[in-house]
Design a protein around this motif. Structure first.
Motif, PDB file in Angstrom:
ATOM      1  N   ALA A 147       0.829  -1.208   0.000  1.00  0.00           N
ATOM      2  CA  ALA A 147       0.000   0.000   0.000  1.00  0.00           C
ATOM      3  C   ALA A 147       0.867   1.262   0.000  1.00  0.00           C
ATOM      4  O   ALA A 147       0.569   2.241  -0.693  1.00  0.00           O
ATOM      5  CB  ALA A 147      -0.937  -0.012   1.212  1.00  0.00           C
ATOM      6  N   ARG A 148       1.955   1.230   0.759  1.00  0.00           N
ATOM      7  CA  ARG A 148       2.881   2.367   0.788  1.00  0.00           C
ATOM      8  C   ARG A 148       3.550   2.563  -0.573  1.00  0.00           C
ATOM      9  O   ARG A 148       3.754   3.695  -1.032  1.00  0.00           O
ATOM     10  CB  ARG A 148       3.939   2.169   1.869  1.00  0.00           C
ATOM     11  N   ARG A 182       2.287   1.726  -3.488  1.00  0.00           N
ATOM     12  CA  ARG A 182       1.284   2.282  -4.405  1.00  0.00           C
ATOM     13  C   ARG A 182       1.117   3.769  -4.185  1.00  0.00           C
ATOM     14  O   ARG A 182       0.983   4.551  -5.139  1.00  0.00           O
ATOM     15  CB  ARG A 182      -0.045   1.547  -4.194  1.00  0.00           C
ATOM     16  N   SER A 183       1.151   4.179  -2.928  1.00  0.00           N
ATOM     17  CA  SER A 183       1.013   5.601  -2.619  1.00  0.00           C
ATOM     18  C   SER A 183       2.236   6.384  -3.103  1.00  0.00           C
ATOM     19  O   SER A 183       2.116   7.481  -3.649  1.00  0.00           O
ATOM     20  CB  SER A 183       0.843   5.782  -1.109  1.00  0.00           C
ATOM     21  N   GLY A 194       2.181   6.191  -7.094  1.00  0.00           N
ATOM     22  CA  GLY A 194       0.957   6.626  -7.760  1.00  0.00           C
ATOM     23  C   GLY A 194       0.445   5.614  -8.760  1.00  0.00           C
ATOM     24  O   GLY A 194      -0.277   5.967  -9.695  1.00  0.00           O
TER      25      GLY A 194
END
Length: 301
Positions: A40-41, A43-44, A47
């Protein structure tokens, strides 16, 4: 760049290789939930979804496909940079100049043995002996010298040291000097004329402190810059020289027309060390060089 976490680079490399949160977690020693949070990190940070569900497996997005090779190389290079390396040292091909700062007495006594032993193992190595006018640590810090030899006392707390040998002051007189005929008492010793060696021109030292406790005082006639100068004057006059015992090593006393004797008072032992700056501590060639210096000096008779 302040927010970049290089651990994410390694995690991304493993995720793109395994294409499974569970398998990636196993390789990195994490729980599946922790690995999911790391994804998740990622992907953040990028982007991009990077890995998306396709049935019961994950598949990379087009952007992730483009990253596979780049990320693998970056992660490998980052691990290489941040992992201690063990360099092999080929002495036969070592092409380097080592600069040793030492007083002239050390150069006279040890330079020939050092040059012979060093060049026997490393024939391309060159040695430069530099004069030692003081104990200032600036040349070590600035890298203009590789090592300094002498008693500890350079003005830099970070300087590293390695013992070369221990020494002690002795008296030296010409052969046939009246002082050598009879008991060596503090009174007879102090009554002689003396020559002392001091770079700073000091007239007194530890032996004078010991004599003072007995109510005695030496008569210093001459002060010279180095111990070899003091020996020259002692050989050609009735003055008594005070020098480290190492100045009369290698059985050269008789040939020099001098005789050494133990002082009739106690003086502190001298610790002679090789000193270097910690920035060279892990350098394989420098480590070999300073250890070789210690071995050579300790092997001298």
């Amino acid at each position: 760049m302040n927010a970049v976490d290089l651990n994410l680079l390694t995690a991304l490399d493993v995720l793109l290789t395994e294409r499974s949160v569970t398998s990636a977690a196993r390789r990195l020693g994490l729980s599946p939930s922790a690995m999911s949070r790391t994804l998740a990190r990622l992907r953040s940070a990028t982007g991009d979804p990077l890995l998306v569900q396709a049935g019961r497996s994950l598949v990379p997005t087009p952007y992730a496909e483009q990253l596979v090779e780049r990320v693998h190389v970056l992660a490998r290079d980052a691990r290489t940079v941040l992992t201690p390396t063990v360099e092999s040292l080929d002495l036969a091909s070592l092409d380097r100049t080592f600069t040793i700062r030492a007083n002239e007495g050390f150069v006279t006594l040890f330079a020939a043995a050092i040059v012979t032993a060093i060049t026997r193992e490393a024939p391309l190595v060159r040695l430069r002996f530099a004069p030692k006018p003081d104990k200032d640590a600036t040349p070590l810090r600035e890298g203009t010298i590789d090592v300094e030899v002498g008693t500890q006392g350079v003005s830099a707390p970070e300087v590293r040291t390695l013992l070369l040998f221990r020494d002690r002051f002795i008296g030296v007189a010409r052969l046939g000097h009246p002082l050598l005929d009879g008991a060596m008492t503090p009174q007879r010793y102090a009554a002689c004329g003396h020559v002392v060696a001091s770079r700073r021109g000091a007239l007194t030292g530890p032996v004078d402190n010991a004599l003072q406790e007995l109510g005695l005082e030496r008569k210093v006639i001459a002060v010279v810059p180095g111990f070899l100068d003091a020996l020259t004057i002692a050989r050609q006059s009735d003055l008594i020289a005070l020098v480290p015992r190492s100045c009369l090593r290698n059985g050269e006393v008789a040939a020099q027309g001098l005789e050494g004797f133990g002082l009739p008072v106690s003086t502190p032992e001298l610790t002679i060390s090789v000193m270097w700056h910690p920035r060279l501590n892990a350098d394989p060639a420098h480590r070999w060089f300073r250890q070789k210096l210690a071995a050579i000096c300790q092997a001298m008779p």
